[in-house]
Scaffold this active site. Structure first.
Site, short mmCIF file in Angstrom:
data_model
loop_
_atom_site.label_atom_id
_atom_site.label_comp_id
_atom_site.label_asym_id
_atom_site.label_seq_id
_atom_site.Cartn_x
_atom_site.Cartn_y
_atom_site.Cartn_z
N GLN A 156 13.86 -16.25 1.24
CA GLN A 156 13.53 -17.56 1.84
C GLN A 156 12.54 -18.31 0.95
O GLN A 156 11.71 -17.71 0.29
CB GLN A 156 12.89 -17.37 3.23
CG GLN A 156 13.89 -17.20 4.36
CD GLN A 156 14.22 -15.73 4.56
OE1 GLN A 156 13.36 -14.87 4.44
NE2 GLN A 156 15.47 -15.43 4.87
N ALA A 199 15.05 -8.94 -4.40
CA ALA A 199 14.75 -8.39 -5.73
C ALA A 199 15.80 -7.37 -6.15
O ALA A 199 16.16 -7.28 -7.33
CB ALA A 199 13.36 -7.77 -5.73
N VAL A 215 0.83 -1.21 0.00
CA VAL A 215 0.00 0.00 0.00
C VAL A 215 0.86 1.26 0.00
O VAL A 215 0.37 2.36 0.18
CB VAL A 215 -0.96 0.02 1.21
CG1 VAL A 215 -1.90 -1.17 1.17
CG2 VAL A 215 -0.20 0.06 2.54
N ASP A 216 2.17 1.10 -0.22
CA ASP A 216 3.09 2.23 -0.08
C ASP A 216 3.11 3.18 -1.28
O ASP A 216 3.67 4.27 -1.21
CB ASP A 216 4.52 1.73 0.20
CG ASP A 216 4.94 0.61 -0.75
OD1 ASP A 216 4.69 0.73 -1.96
OD2 ASP A 216 5.52 -0.39 -0.28
N HIS A 257 -4.69 -4.24 -2.14
CA HIS A 257 -4.98 -3.83 -0.76
C HIS A 257 -5.15 -2.31 -0.64
O HIS A 257 -5.09 -1.76 0.46
CB HIS A 257 -3.87 -4.32 0.19
CG HIS A 257 -3.86 -5.81 0.34
ND1 HIS A 257 -2.77 -6.51 0.82
CD2 HIS A 257 -4.80 -6.75 0.07
CE1 HIS A 257 -3.04 -7.81 0.82
NE2 HIS A 257 -4.27 -7.97 0.37
#
Length: 247
Positions: free
Chosen positions: A220, A236, A103-104, A121
């Site tokens: 992970q 990434a 949501v940033d 979201h």
């Protein structure tokens, strides 16, 4: 590089991103919106209760205390090289979509076209009034003032267009996702997400069944890693620019 070759040959691509992508911008990762909370809050409530739709109605000041933490974290950081690499991929491939749980707003800030961006979201701004619907773009200003923020027009309580716990996903975003899934994707790349929600995992599953290429970038392994065509066990930030340079 198998992933670069698959993306180079693919026309319709879906990039699915989660909190792990923004972790490299300095945002913590956590279930739901992005790692700020684990377990119980300082108020002795589970975060799922404190940061929920019912709590926003019942005790707006308490709910806003946690919305504000999230807002300050997001406003205090910025997109990283991986966000820009994804936007570059979308420029190279006009049928490349991004489905994000974050949501940033960093995908928009990095240049991802809004018409091919599904923010499942929601996002943190602009705020809107729950009483009269008036829009207020001043999130950062409100975070410096007493909370909850109030509407200038009617003194109603403002809120961000973000999905809080116990709230429905945005209808238009879900419709767009289903429309695009129905067209099919040649390649699906997941980045920094455990893909634990069905609506996040379904596009991966569908691509695999249709013979498309699937890859995961994550430090992970997750429950879905073994079934992917390629698993890249890294952040990434370490791989996206290199990947795009080969397309």
């Amino acid at each position: 590089m198998q992933t670069a070759a698959a993306l180079r040959h693919a026309q319709r691509i879906l990039v699915i991103t989660g909190a792990g992508l923004s972790a490299d911008s300095g945002l913590p990762t956590y279930r739901g919106v992005g790692g700020l909370y684990n377990g119980t809050t300082v108020d002795g409530l589970p975060i799922e209760m404190a940061l929920s739709g019912p709590m926003l109605r019942r005790d707006p000041a308490l709910c806003w205390k946690y919305i504000a933490e999230l807002g300050k974290a997001c406003l205090g950081a910025q997109p990283n090289a991986a966000h820009y690499a994804i936007a570059q991929l979308q420029r190279i491939k006009p049928d490349c979509w991004v489905l994000t749980q974050n949501v940033d707003g960093y995908h928009r800030a990095a240049g991802s076209p809004p018409e091919r961006l599904i923010e499942i979201h929601g996002q943190l701004s602009p705020l809107f009034c729950q009483s009269c619907g008036a829009v207020d773009p001043q999130l950062s200003e409100h975070l410096q003032r007493p909370l909850p923020p109030l509407c200038k027009k009617c003194q109603g309580i403002l809120r961000p267009p973000v999905v809080l716990f116990q709230e429905m996903l945005p209808e238009r975003a879900m419709e767009t996702l289903h429309e695009e899934m129905a067209k099919g994707f040649d390649a699906v790349l997941t980045i920094g997400t455990t893909a634990s929600f069905p609506y996040i995992h379904e596009p991966v599953l569908r691509a695999r069944v249709a013979g498309g290429f699937t890859a995961e970038i994550n430090p992970q392994r997750t429950d879905h890693s073994a079934a992917m065509d390629v698993f890249l066990g890294c952040r990434a930030l370490e791989v996206m620019e290199l990947l795009i340079s080969h397309i």
